[in-house]
Scaffold this motif. Structure first.
Motif, mmCIF file in Angstrom:
data_model
loop_
_atom_site.group_PDB
_atom_site.id
_atom_site.type_symbol
_atom_site.label_atom_id
_atom_site.label_comp_id
_atom_site.label_asym_id
_atom_site.label_seq_id
_atom_site.Cartn_x
_atom_site.Cartn_y
_atom_site.Cartn_z
ATOM 1 N N ILE A 193 -5.555 1.923 -4.622
ATOM 2 C CA ILE A 193 -5.547 3.382 -4.691
ATOM 3 C C ILE A 193 -6.498 3.809 -5.799
ATOM 4 O O ILE A 193 -6.743 3.057 -6.754
ATOM 5 C CB ILE A 193 -4.146 3.959 -4.966
ATOM 6 C CG1 ILE A 193 -3.583 3.379 -6.273
ATOM 7 C CG2 ILE A 193 -3.213 3.717 -3.806
ATOM 8 C CD1 ILE A 193 -2.294 4.060 -6.722
ATOM 9 N N GLU A 240 1.110 4.286 -2.917
ATOM 10 C CA GLU A 240 0.868 5.692 -2.600
ATOM 11 C C GLU A 240 2.086 6.557 -2.907
ATOM 12 O O GLU A 240 1.944 7.715 -3.313
ATOM 13 C CB GLU A 240 0.484 5.824 -1.126
ATOM 14 C CG GLU A 240 -0.874 5.191 -0.804
ATOM 15 C CD GLU A 240 -1.178 5.178 0.685
ATOM 16 O OE1 GLU A 240 -0.272 5.538 1.471
ATOM 17 O OE2 GLU A 240 -2.314 4.811 1.047
ATOM 18 N N GLN A 270 0.824 -1.199 0.000
ATOM 19 C CA GLN A 270 0.000 0.000 0.000
ATOM 20 C C GLN A 270 0.864 1.257 0.000
ATOM 21 O O GLN A 270 0.623 2.203 -0.766
ATOM 22 C CB GLN A 270 -0.937 -0.001 1.219
ATOM 23 C CG GLN A 270 -1.862 1.204 1.299
ATOM 24 C CD GLN A 270 -2.925 1.204 0.206
ATOM 25 O OE1 GLN A 270 -3.467 0.159 -0.145
ATOM 26 N NE2 GLN A 270 -3.210 2.373 -0.331
#
Length: 215
Positions: A163, A102, A98
């Motif tokens: 995302i 990002e 994750q």
């Protein structure tokens, strides 16, 4: 009676000349004492040619940037790559994936839009992979009773990271998902990638994100 061979008269003459020349050289040589060689003291000035060579060697041959900067960039890229966990890491590695997503794609959507898109993207992926929730999107999956059997087991399905970002226009977006699952043959695979694309439509002042069929 034996006689000794006659000596050449030139030998004494040559010897005399050699001695005379040696004497002249000794008399005319400087009497200054020779200086012993000394090593450079600490802090002594280094040859400019050495400095130039060092400066040239400390810069990138292509960009001219200092080697320290190039090394810093390389270490940053290496750290980013090492942040991604190896395959089979399990739930413990999901946070690193994750973070990697990002960092690679900075947020560019309003918080409300991003939240809505992420929820829809996760639901669509789950419906497509496991069959759960297909009735919520009949335009995409058709009649649940006649739909193709899901390829992945619900129990072993997991979304590892997701995302939502713009897709070239303020009214277009894409949800990028990384997930893991076990197929019908029993093979478990993680870090699978799926993208769901959306377009924004407005009706009576309210905007809605509509998922697009996957091609």
């Amino acid at each position: 009676m034996t006689t000794s061979p006659a000596r050449s008269p030139r030998l004494p003459l040559i010897a005399t000349l050699v001695l005379a020349v040696a004497g002249v050289v000794l008399l005319t040589a400087p009497n200054a004492p020779s200086r012993p060689a000394t090593s450079a003291a600490p802090g002594a000035v280094v040859s400019t040619s050495v400095v130039s060579a060092t400066a040239r060697s400390s810069r990138s041959p292509r960009t001219g940037a200092p080697a320290s900067v190039m090394a810093s960039n390389a270490s940053t890229q290496s750290a980013s790559a090492s942040a991604r966990p190896p395959h089979g890491e399990g739930v413990a590695g999901d946070a690193a994936i994750q973070t990697s997503l990002e960092d690679a794609w900075p947020a560019d959507l309003a918080a409300d839009d991003e939240h809505t898109l992420l929820a829809a993207g996760r639901g669509l992926l789950r419906a497509e992979a496991t069959g759960t929730g297909r009735a919520n999107w009949p335009a995409l999956f058709g009649d649940p009773g006649q739909a193709i059997a899901p390829a992945f087991a619900t129990a072993r399905f997991r979304i590892q990271a997701a995302i939502a970002r713009r897709d070239g226009s303020p009214d277009k977006a894409v949800v990028h998902l990384v997930w893991a699952g076990t197929d019908r043959g029993g093979t478990y695979t993680d870090r699978r990638i799926t993208d769901w694309h959306f377009t924004r439509t407005s009706t009576k002042g309210a905007s809605t994100w509509t998922p697009q069929p996957r091609t």
